[in-house]
Design a protein around this motif. Structure first.
Motif, PDB file in Angstrom:
ATOM      1  N   ASN A  43       0.751  -1.159  -0.112  1.00  0.00           N
ATOM      2  CA  ASN A  43      -0.091   0.104  -0.019  1.00  0.00           C
ATOM      3  C   ASN A  43       0.978   1.141  -0.271  1.00  0.00           C
ATOM      4  OD1 ASN A  43      -2.969  -1.131   0.665  1.00  0.00           O
ATOM      5  ND2 ASN A  43      -1.470  -2.140   1.778  1.00  0.00           N
ATOM      6  N   VAL A  44       0.244   2.270  -0.994  1.00  0.00           N
ATOM      7  CA  VAL A  44       1.218   3.480  -0.712  1.00  0.00           C
ATOM      8  C   VAL A  44       0.329   4.723  -0.260  1.00  0.00           C
ATOM      9  CG1 VAL A  44       2.431   5.220  -2.157  1.00  0.00           C
ATOM     10  CG2 VAL A  44       2.792   2.760  -2.814  1.00  0.00           C
ATOM     11  N   TRP A  45       0.768   5.160   1.243  1.00  0.00           N
ATOM     12  CA  TRP A  45      -0.259   6.261   1.508  1.00  0.00           C
ATOM     13  C   TRP A  45       0.351   7.413   1.255  1.00  0.00           C
ATOM     14  CZ3 TRP A  45      -4.678   4.215   3.463  1.00  0.00           C
ATOM     15  CH2 TRP A  45      -4.565   2.883   3.499  1.00  0.00           C
ATOM     16  N   GLN A  46      -0.365   8.358   1.308  1.00  0.00           N
ATOM     17  CA  GLN A  46       0.104  10.078   1.332  1.00  0.00           C
ATOM     18  C   GLN A  46      -0.668  10.657   2.550  1.00  0.00           C
ATOM     19  OE1 GLN A  46      -1.140   8.711  -1.926  1.00  0.00           O
ATOM     20  NE2 GLN A  46       0.786   8.215  -2.401  1.00  0.00           N
ATOM     21  N   GLY A  47       0.280  11.267   3.220  1.00  0.00           N
ATOM     22  CA  GLY A  47      -0.551  12.072   4.214  1.00  0.00           C
ATOM     23  C   GLY A  47       0.614  12.749   5.004  1.00  0.00           C
ATOM     24  N   LEU A  90      -1.088  10.056   9.331  1.00  0.00           N
ATOM     25  CA  LEU A  90      -2.324  10.160   9.144  1.00  0.00           C
ATOM     26  C   LEU A  90      -2.624  10.588   7.611  1.00  0.00           C
ATOM     27  CD1 LEU A  90      -2.636  12.925  12.114  1.00  0.00           C
ATOM     28  CD2 LEU A  90      -3.132  10.441  12.036  1.00  0.00           C
ATOM     29  N   ALA A  91      -3.295   9.722   6.889  1.00  0.00           N
ATOM     30  CA  ALA A  91      -3.298   9.774   5.360  1.00  0.00           C
ATOM     31  C   ALA A  91      -4.671  10.143   5.246  1.00  0.00           C
ATOM     32  CB  ALA A  91      -3.168   8.058   4.975  1.00  0.00           C
ATOM     33  N   TYR A  92      -4.570  10.921   3.878  1.00  0.00           N
ATOM     34  CA  TYR A  92      -5.445  11.541   3.378  1.00  0.00           C
ATOM     35  C   TYR A  92      -5.680  10.923   1.601  1.00  0.00           C
ATOM     36  CZ  TYR A  92      -1.734  14.518   1.947  1.00  0.00           C
ATOM     37  OH  TYR A  92      -0.631  15.285   1.520  1.00  0.00           O
ATOM     38  N   ALA A  93      -4.571  10.039   1.324  1.00  0.00           N
ATOM     39  CA  ALA A  93      -4.696   9.586  -0.277  1.00  0.00           C
ATOM     40  C   ALA A  93      -4.076   8.253   0.136  1.00  0.00           C
ATOM     41  CB  ALA A  93      -4.104  10.528  -0.964  1.00  0.00           C
ATOM     42  N   HIS A  94      -4.599   7.490  -0.860  1.00  0.00           N
ATOM     43  CA  HIS A  94      -3.950   6.096  -0.791  1.00  0.00           C
ATOM     44  C   HIS A  94      -3.896   5.839  -2.502  1.00  0.00           C
ATOM     45  CE1 HIS A  94      -4.719   1.517  -1.363  1.00  0.00           C
ATOM     46  NE2 HIS A  94      -3.627   1.542  -0.072  1.00  0.00           N
ATOM     47  N   HIS A  95      -2.359   5.336  -2.646  1.00  0.00           N
ATOM     48  CA  HIS A  95      -1.869   5.145  -4.055  1.00  0.00           C
ATOM     49  C   HIS A  95      -2.283   6.385  -4.818  1.00  0.00           C
ATOM     50  CE1 HIS A  95      -0.707   1.161  -3.793  1.00  0.00           C
ATOM     51  NE2 HIS A  95      -1.650   0.866  -3.327  1.00  0.00           N
ATOM     52  N   GLY A 104     -12.240   5.911   4.561  1.00  0.00           N
ATOM     53  CA  GLY A 104     -11.864   6.904   5.804  1.00  0.00           C
ATOM     54  C   GLY A 104     -11.598   8.503   5.344  1.00  0.00           C
ATOM     55  N   PHE A 105     -12.393   8.828   4.160  1.00  0.00           N
ATOM     56  CA  PHE A 105     -12.111   9.947   3.830  1.00  0.00           C
ATOM     57  C   PHE A 105     -12.962  11.020   4.873  1.00  0.00           C
ATOM     58  CE2 PHE A 105     -14.501  13.870   2.250  1.00  0.00           C
ATOM     59  CZ  PHE A 105     -13.289  14.670   1.550  1.00  0.00           C
ATOM     60  N   PRO A 106     -12.283  12.208   5.179  1.00  0.00           N
ATOM     61  CA  PRO A 106     -10.953  12.715   4.597  1.00  0.00           C
ATOM     62  C   PRO A 106      -9.678  12.233   5.227  1.00  0.00           C
ATOM     63  CG  PRO A 106     -11.875  14.326   6.125  1.00  0.00           C
ATOM     64  CD  PRO A 106     -12.722  13.248   6.141  1.00  0.00           C
ATOM     65  N   LEU A 107      -9.596  11.708   6.384  1.00  0.00           N
ATOM     66  CA  LEU A 107      -8.300  11.519   7.252  1.00  0.00           C
ATOM     67  C   LEU A 107      -8.535  10.211   7.946  1.00  0.00           C
ATOM     68  CD1 LEU A 107      -5.372  12.782   7.575  1.00  0.00           C
ATOM     69  CD2 LEU A 107      -6.387  13.731   9.574  1.00  0.00           C
ATOM     70  N   ARG A 108      -7.480   9.164   7.804  1.00  0.00           N
ATOM     71  CA  ARG A 108      -7.456   8.234   8.698  1.00  0.00           C
ATOM     72  C   ARG A 108      -5.900   8.080   9.342  1.00  0.00           C
ATOM     73  NH1 ARG A 108      -8.823   2.551   5.808  1.00  0.00           N
ATOM     74  NH2 ARG A 108      -8.585   2.149   8.229  1.00  0.00           N
ATOM     75  N   GLY A 109      -6.020   7.218  10.289  1.00  0.00           N
ATOM     76  CA  GLY A 109      -4.684   6.887  10.859  1.00  0.00           C
ATOM     77  C   GLY A 109      -4.239   5.747   9.929  1.00  0.00           C
ATOM     78  N   TRP A 117      -7.399  -2.559  12.670  1.00  0.00           N
ATOM     79  CA  TRP A 117      -8.396  -1.895  13.157  1.00  0.00           C
ATOM     80  C   TRP A 117      -8.013  -0.643  14.039  1.00  0.00           C
ATOM     81  CZ3 TRP A 117      -6.655  -6.055  16.441  1.00  0.00           C
ATOM     82  CH2 TRP A 117      -6.591  -5.849  17.661  1.00  0.00           C
ATOM     83  N   LYS A 118      -6.763  -0.804  14.203  1.00  0.00           N
ATOM     84  CA  LYS A 118      -5.908   0.567  14.945  1.00  0.00           C
ATOM     85  C   LYS A 118      -5.897   1.873  13.907  1.00  0.00           C
ATOM     86  CE  LYS A 118      -5.131  -1.351  19.052  1.00  0.00           C
ATOM     87  NZ  LYS A 118      -5.794  -0.732  20.451  1.00  0.00           N
ATOM     88  N   SER A 119      -6.037   1.529  12.882  1.00  0.00           N
ATOM     89  CA  SER A 119      -5.811   2.608  11.718  1.00  0.00           C
ATOM     90  C   SER A 119      -7.368   3.399  11.606  1.00  0.00           C
ATOM     91  CB  SER A 119      -5.217   2.172  10.549  1.00  0.00           C
ATOM     92  OG  SER A 119      -3.837   1.665  10.728  1.00  0.00           O
ATOM     93  N   ALA A 120      -7.677   3.887  12.671  1.00  0.00           N
ATOM     94  CA  ALA A 120      -9.051   4.465  12.464  1.00  0.00           C
ATOM     95  C   ALA A 120      -9.531   5.508  11.471  1.00  0.00           C
ATOM     96  CB  ALA A 120      -9.241   5.557  13.944  1.00  0.00           C
ATOM     97  N   LYS A 121     -10.666   4.985  10.730  1.00  0.00           N
ATOM     98  CA  LYS A 121     -11.188   5.797   9.620  1.00  0.00           C
ATOM     99  C   LYS A 121     -11.913   7.095  10.248  1.00  0.00           C
ATOM    100  CE  LYS A 121     -12.387   1.762   7.056  1.00  0.00           C
ATOM    101  NZ  LYS A 121     -13.689   1.051   6.329  1.00  0.00           N
ATOM    102  N   TRP A 122     -11.937   7.970   9.412  1.00  0.00           N
ATOM    103  CA  TRP A 122     -12.814   9.080   9.487  1.00  0.00           C
ATOM    104  C   TRP A 122     -12.419   9.802  10.813  1.00  0.00           C
ATOM    105  CZ3 TRP A 122     -16.079   4.466   9.391  1.00  0.00           C
ATOM    106  CH2 TRP A 122     -16.206   4.003   8.169  1.00  0.00           C
ATOM    107  N   LEU A 123     -11.073  10.086  10.991  1.00  0.00           N
ATOM    108  CA  LEU A 123     -10.437  10.419  12.069  1.00  0.00           C
ATOM    109  C   LEU A 123     -11.104  12.149  12.258  1.00  0.00           C
ATOM    110  CD1 LEU A 123      -8.428   9.661  14.087  1.00  0.00           C
ATOM    111  CD2 LEU A 123      -6.720  10.728  12.867  1.00  0.00           C
TER     112      LEU A 123
END
Length: 157
Positions: A43-47, A90-95, A104-109, A117-123
């Motif tokens: 996975n490639v995350w941007q944040g 804290l990611a706002y983009a994936h690939h 998880g838009f706009p931000l997830r851990g 499950w520790k990577s909370a969506k909709w932070l």
């Protein structure tokens, strides 16, 4: 949408999406592991780095844990060291594409060294605390830390 950073910090913050994106940008490639047994590789995350948010807030030395707050009152807990890990963001983009609402838009851990499950969506909030407080899944039998390499799926593991 905003992100509240509070608790045991010198500088509580209420960040807009634009404020979050004003932090130094970071890209991370990693694998994710679900407690149910599946993994997704490369996975490639941007944040932004979680540690950059923590540094700006000025986390107090008595803080030992982080409670992530998401939409509809959902929470999860992390030891501070896990939140500050090199790979934590804290990611706002994936690939290269903005996160979708489903993811998880706009931000997830993103804490790839722990079960997903520790990577909370909709932070919506990051709370620094002295005590460890179980989140939603942890209150329902999931492990308090969730290290996939130690097979920490459930409380009894």
């Amino acid at each position: 949408w905003n992100l509240q950073v509070y608790g045991l910090v010198d500088h509580p913050m209420l960040l807009s999406f634009e404020d979050v994106k004003a932090f130094p940008q970071y890209e991370s490639k990693n694998d994710i592991h679900c407690v149910t047994g599946w993994s997704r590789l490369d996975n490639v995350w941007q944040g932004v780095r979680a540690r950059d948010i923590a540094e700006k807030a000025g986390v107090k030395k008595e803080a030992g844990y982080v409670i992530l707050h998401a939409e509809e009152g959902w929470t999860t807990n992390l030891p501070l060291d896990d939140f500050l890990a090199e790979t934590s963001l804290l990611a706002y983009a994936h690939h290269g594409e903005p996160l979708t609402p489903e993811h998880g838009f706009p931000l997830r851990g993103v804490f790839p060294h722990l079960y997903f499950w520790k990577s909370a969506k909709w932070l919506r909030g990051i709370q620094f605390t002295k005590e460890n407080h179980p989140g939603f899944w942890e209150q329902n039998g999931y492990h308090m830390r969730g290290d996939p390499w130690q097979n920490q799926r459930f409380t009894w593991d």
